[in-house]
Write an enzyme that holds these catalytic residues in place. Structure first.
Site, PDB file in Angstrom:
ATOM      1  N   GLY A   1       0.720  -1.213   0.004  1.00  0.00           N
ATOM      2  CA  GLY A   1       0.149  -0.030   0.010  1.00  0.00           C
ATOM      3  C   GLY A   1       0.904   1.312  -0.049  1.00  0.00           C
ATOM      4  CB  CYS A   2       3.784   2.359   1.991  1.00  0.00           C
ATOM      5  SG  CYS A   2       2.728   2.089   3.617  1.00  0.00           S
ATOM      6  CB  THR A   3       5.054   0.442  -2.845  1.00  0.00           C
ATOM      7  OG1 THR A   3       6.100  -0.219  -1.964  1.00  0.00           O
ATOM      8  CG2 THR A   3       5.638   0.521  -4.170  1.00  0.00           C
TER       9      THR A   3
END
Length: 157
Positions: A48-50
């Site tokens: 998700g952060c990527t």
């Protein structure tokens, strides 16, 4: 469940100085006179952060043309941030807040619900800070996917 302190439009953005992926100190005050998106994310190199970081990267030129810079903040150490930046070719500063002081001051760390359980962790949050250092937009519990597109629509960028 305890209530996390939340920032709202009109609030003065809490000042900070944090190391970036190269260990260089970056302050919110460095951006005075320009708008800046400050976003908080749980962990570098996670799916998700990527996705969220790459969305900011891919929209950076349009945001920049609108006079908006971007800063990402997580509890990761600078070495992990550098690996994340290099792997994903990120072109905006990633800042390290391992003791979570800044995350807490911005209301982006505390109790949240994950998979039906109450846990303590980073609350994925995004803020637009205006040229004078005031919160213009405060969004908590944002979704990693599609968030940047929604933010651009909201800001008409």
């Amino acid at each position: 469940m305890t209530t996390n302190h939340r920032l709202a439009p009109g609030d003065i953005a809490p000042e900070f100085t944090l190391p970036d992926a190269d260990g260089k100190s970056i302050s919110l005050a460095d951006y005075r006179g320009r708008k800046v998106i400050v976003y908080f994310y749980p962990a570098a190199s996670t799916p998700g952060c990527t996705k969220q970081a790459c969305d900011f990267r891919d929209n950076l030129a349009d945001l920049g043309e609108a006079g908006i810079d971007v800063l990402g903040i997580s509890p990761d150490k600078p070495t992990k941030l550098a690996a994340f930046r290099d792997a994903e070719k990120l072109t905006f500063p990633l800042l390290s807040d391992p003791d979570r002081t800044v995350l807490t001051a911005w209301g982006a760390y505390g109790e949240k619900t994950m998979y039906g359980k109450t846990v303590v962790g980073v609350i994925r949050s995004t803020f637009l800070v205006d040229e004078q250092g005031r919160i213009e937009v405060a969004q908590y519990n944002v979704r990693a996917t599609g968030h940047v597109a929604k933010l651009r629509r909201d800001l008409a960028v």
